[in-house]
Write an enzyme that holds these catalytic residues in place. Structure first.
Site, short mmCIF file in Angstrom:
data_model
loop_
_atom_site.label_atom_id
_atom_site.label_comp_id
_atom_site.label_asym_id
_atom_site.label_seq_id
_atom_site.Cartn_x
_atom_site.Cartn_y
_atom_site.Cartn_z
N ASP A 43 0.81 -1.22 0.00
CA ASP A 43 0.00 0.00 0.00
C ASP A 43 0.84 1.26 0.00
OD1 ASP A 43 0.84 -0.67 2.63
OD2 ASP A 43 -0.72 0.59 3.50
N GLU A 48 0.31 -1.77 5.34
CA GLU A 48 1.33 -1.38 6.32
C GLU A 48 1.09 0.01 6.86
OE1 GLU A 48 5.20 0.64 7.43
OE2 GLU A 48 3.78 1.10 5.82
#
Length: 503
Positions: A89, A159
């Site tokens: 991400d 994350e």
């Protein structure tokens, strides 16, 4: 095809002359596939399909992490397997005028207008954090000219918002005992430790009343640089929420009972320093001019104070587009909200006594929002030591108690302590020294890398973290130094070529 083909081809035209070409091809492809936190499925699917089509063993684990394996090249079967790790991400931050939907729109690459040594995005975060690292992992898998031991690539979910992927990573999911994390953001540095963190959410009950006033104004603080709430917390950057609170406290002191808040908000993510904040207040028309004068005086003082750190800071006062609001906070509730926002700390708490030029403990007031009858304050606490983290939690609990707010803590994650018996650290240091012509800086970082949590599920994992130079992560000013990517790639591939023999 999961990615936007037209955007991919446009991005390729920007990076066509960059080296290594395969890495930049992958970064263009990643950028053309929307992948903000909680929206990584399309990218993960694209990567899995590519890997399977290229004969690689690829799968998703129970939490959604991508795991891909590649056999050792001939002659490297007796070398220790190495895992390469990045997160899927990116942080979604955009300039107000960008009108970018991160869930559907691709990232558009461009060179920095005044310095073509840097790559940026058009009006948004670039996603070099951790897209360059991810691209390097995939380029290694694709490049059959490289020599390497058996490889595992771990690309983790979400994350940037809770470290979801590594929290859910099962024990012994990976066979490797050595890992290279690719989430470092400065060439010439090797990270061997990082801070732990915890989220704090304060909820203050609000009391509303029918609006007794006949005039309304909004104040918007914007133009701030923002940035990463850990890496940039010591750079004296303004926090839009805290600056707005300073202005509102001035109003409290001079206009007792003469205004009330109808709406207030600031920031968008807990792990990004807020660049914008807005408050809408109501008052009597007869007091409007005096309130505006006080706001202008207060903001002028702030501008002078931050003219070096925040040269683009502006305050916008608007009375033309706003009609009277039906409901506003009571005076007591307005005061309570303003005092809470002003009292909540944000910034460096303590420098480390052990790690030179490193923040030990900090917190960032990342988001402020109204939700029905509650004011919500969202903060992220980081520390290299658990006791420092606990002390800040206790401070926030005391502020909540005094203000009448409720506080909850969540998402506690451990730091990553340096391993004095590391095998991969001296190998990385020696190789980096040869590449740079001088020794790299071996550091502990004041940010939440995934390495500490990976070591919880894989306690025997020996980890280093490396990466290219990335500036202004978590803000639309994010940029990556193009030349540093080639240096990083050389180090990464040299580490693989010099993997130690199995013990």
């Amino acid at each position: 095809m999961a990615f936007n083909l037209a955007a991919y081809e446009d991005n390729l035209t920007v990076v066509k002359d960059f080296e290594p070409a395969l890495l930049w091809h992958w970064f263009s492809r990643i950028s053309a596939t929307p992948h903000p936190s909680f929206h990584e499925e399309a990218l993960a699917t694209d990567i899995i399909e590519w890997a399977i089509a290229h004969g690689l063993a690829a799968r998703r684990d129970g939490i959604g992490n991508v795991i891909i394996k590649k056999p050792a090249t001939k002659g490297y079967e007796n070398h220790e397997p190495i895992a390469l790790q990045a997160h899927l991400d990116m942080v979604p931050q955009a300039n107000e005028e960008a009108l970018h939907d991160f869930a559907t729109d691709p990232i558009r690459l461009r060179l920095r207008p005044d310095d073509d040594a840097w790559l940026m995005a058009t009006g948004t975060t670039l996603g070099a954090d951790n897209g360059i690292g991810m691209a390097s992992c995939l380029a290694v898998l694709e490049d059959d000219s490289l020599v390497h031991p058996e490889l595992e690539v771990l690309l983790t979910m979400t994350e940037e918002t809770g470290m979801v992927g590594v929290v859910g990573l099962k024990a012994n999911e990976l066979a490797s005992k050595i890992m290279v994390n690719t989430d470092t953001e400065e060439i010439g540095e090797v990270y061997i430790g990082c801070a732990g963190g915890i989220d704090a959410d304060l909820s203050l009950p609000l009391m509303w009343q029918k609006n007794p006033f006949d005039a309304t104004l909004s104040l918007t603080i914007k133009g701030l640089r923002g940035g990463h709430s850990g890496l940039d917390i010591d750079k004296n950057r303004g926090n839009a929420i805290k600056l707005m609170a300073r202005v509102l406290v001035k109003l409290l002191g001079q206009f007792d009972g003469q205004f009330a808040i109808s709406h207030i908000k600031g920031g968008t993510l807990r792990n990004a320093i807020p660049r914008e904040a807005q408050v809408v207040i109501s008052c009597q028309q007869s007091s409007l001019s005096a309130l505006i004068d006080t706001i202008n005086d207060a903001t002028a003082q702030i501008f002078d104070e931050l003219k070096q750190a925040e040269p683009n800071l502006i305050a916008v006062i608007d009375t033309t587009k706003l009609g009277p609001k039906d409901n506003v906070l009571t005076w007591a509730s307005s005061c309570q909200a303003i005092h809470l926002i002003n009292a909540l700390p944000s910034g460096v708490v303590r420098q480390s006594d052990i790690a030179k030029d490193t923040v030990e403990t900090s917190l960032s007031f990342g988001q402020l929002k109204m939700d029905d009858d509650v004011l919500k304050c969202v903060l992220l606490i980081r520390s290299l030591v658990d006791s420092g983290k606990e002390a800040v939690c206790d401070t926030l609990s005391s502020i909540a108690h005094l203000s009448g707010a409720q506080i909850t803590f969540a998402g506690d994650y451990v730091g990553w302590n340096p391993d004095t018996d590391s095998v991969i650290t001296p190998i990385t240091t020696q190789l980096y020294s040869q590449i740079l012509g001088h020794e790299p800086d071996i550091k502990v970082i004041h940010a939440g890398l995934e390495c500490g949590l990976i070591k919880q599920s894989h306690p025997d994992m020996d980890i280093v973290s490396i990466g290219p130079t990335i500036k202004n992560a978590h803000s639309p000013d994010e940029m990556v130094h193009i030349g540093s990517v080639a240096v990083y790639w050389r180090l990464l591939t040299e580490i693989l070529a010099n993997a130690p023999l199995k013990r």
